[in-house]
Design an enzyme around this catalytic site. Structure first.
Site, PDB file in Angstrom:
ATOM      1  N   CYS A 122       9.194 -23.872  27.463  1.00 26.78           N
ATOM      2  CA  CYS A 122       9.350 -23.875  28.916  1.00 26.78           C
ATOM      3  C   CYS A 122       9.894 -22.556  29.472  1.00 26.78           C
ATOM      4  CB  CYS A 122      10.241 -25.039  29.353  1.00 26.78           C
ATOM      5  SG  CYS A 122       9.516 -26.652  28.974  1.00 26.78           S
ATOM      6  N   HIS A 260      13.283 -23.279  35.922  1.00 31.77           N
ATOM      7  CA  HIS A 260      12.416 -24.240  35.258  1.00 31.77           C
ATOM      8  C   HIS A 260      12.736 -25.630  35.795  1.00 31.77           C
ATOM      9  CE1 HIS A 260      10.505 -26.760  32.380  1.00 31.77           C
ATOM     10  NE2 HIS A 260      11.621 -27.086  31.758  1.00 31.77           N
ATOM     11  N   ASN A 290       8.037 -32.051  35.295  1.00 32.39           N
ATOM     12  CA  ASN A 290       8.283 -30.898  34.426  1.00 32.39           C
ATOM     13  C   ASN A 290       6.940 -30.446  33.866  1.00 32.39           C
ATOM     14  OD1 ASN A 290       8.825 -29.217  32.220  1.00 32.39           O
ATOM     15  ND2 ASN A 290      10.647 -30.354  31.590  1.00 32.39           N
TER      16      ASN A 290
END
Length: 338
Positions: A122, A260, A290
């Site tokens: 990520c 993020h 996400n």
């Protein structure tokens, strides 16, 4: 820890941004049942209300191509002008060839143009941005940097720690010569002692794909949720504060904090720990979930509509490895108004 913070080489600016989210919307009700929770539980615990999932015939490269095209159009740059295509992903179309080569071919880059993947989970997009910016300072030219993931393909629907969090998507930026350095500073770090907190155990050379590995669920994404939260607040937050201090930027002077999108609740806690005012936090996770390496560029693309010349923007990625990447941008002049 690698810190890139100098003025060597020609200025490199963000010339354009783009994103692609699949059309298929998946609300909390759809994922709650298999995970053994309720839609209300998901919203309260994470702040996520819905996410987008790729169609069965859509792969990571398809989303990356669409986001790349959007960024090129926004920048007014032709694919033939690119000297580098860099795709950050931990869900490639296949182990080989690199997804970036598929993206570059479909976009129509010139033969011989460098194209490769980068996997920092990520944090991948911020790692890729720092890498591309440094290469362009040394060699000049234009780069297309993409973050793209299709996590819906590697989730265990019964695992409430992961199945309720993730969506699919892609985001991209075009980097090139600019009248001022847009990337003021960047820092890339990996805290390897915590590498087991996020993992997909099988599918590589350690545990190749087999009937046994599939039956054991070893190809699913796994995460130690509470430990990851502790990592973000205890390790990432002070690392961000240190990065900003070294760059001479106070948290309350940021025009936008683009982290993020692990989940909106954790993003709010991280911003508070760093000292960023709540009004400056860019959040897309409530609508898109996400999206892995895509979450920072997708959020940047949605946020840039309110940015003005000279604004300081902090990008912060964190994820498997455990990795953390930060980039401080000073926004350039733009004619884009929508």
């Amino acid at each position: 820890m690698l810190t890139l913070h100098d003025t060597a080489g020609p200025p490199v600016a963000v010339l354009g941004t783009g994103s692609c989210l699949p059309a298929h919307v998946v609300d909390n009700t759809a994922v709650a049942g298999p995970a053994g929770v309720t839609a209300e539980w998901i919203a309260a615990r994470t702040g996520i209300r819905r996410r987008r999932w790729a169609k069965p015939d859509e792969a990571t490269s398809d989303l990356a191509i669409a986001a790349g095209r959007a960024a090129l159009e926004d920048a007014g740059i032709r694919a033939a002008q690119l000297s580098l295509v860099l795709v950050a992903t931990s869900t490639p179309d296949s182990p080989q060839p690199p997804t970036a080569s598929l993206v570059a071919d479909e976009l129509g880059v010139e033969p011989g143009t460098a194209a490769f993947d980068l996997n920092a989970v990520c944090s991948g997009f911020v790692f890729a941005l720092g890498t591309a910016e440094r290469l362009l300072r040394a060699a000049g030219g234009h780069a297309l940097v993409i973050g793209a993931d299709v996590y819906s393909r590697i989730l265990d629907p019964a695992d409430r720690r992961t199945a309720v969090l993730f969506g699919d998507g892609a985001g991209a930026v075009v980097l090139g010569p600019g009248r001022r350095p847009t990337v003021v500073a960047s820092r890339l770090a990996t805290f390897t002692e915590a590498h087991q907190l996020i993992r997909v155990p099988a599918g590589g050379s350690r545990i190749p794909a087999s009937v046994g590995s599939i039956d054991a669920g070893l190809h699913h994404f796994a995460m130690e949720g509470r430990a990851v939260r502790d990592f973000v607040l205890d390790t990432v937050a002070p690392a961000i504060r240190g990065f900003l201090a070294d760059a001479g930027a106070a948290p309350d002077r940021l025009a936008a904090f683009v982290p993020h999108q692990a989940n909106p609740n954790l993003v709010a806690d991280l911003a508070a720990a760093v000292g960023v005012p709540a009004a400056r936090i860019a959040v897309t996770g409530a609508e898109f979930g996400n999206t892995g390496a895509a979450s920072v560029p997708v959020t940047l693309d949605h946020t840039r509509r309110r940015l003005r010349e000279g604004d300081l923007v902090l990008l912060a990625g964190f994820g498997g490895g455990m990795s953390a990447g930060f980039a401080l941008l000073r926004w350039p002049r733009t004619e884009r108004t929508t």
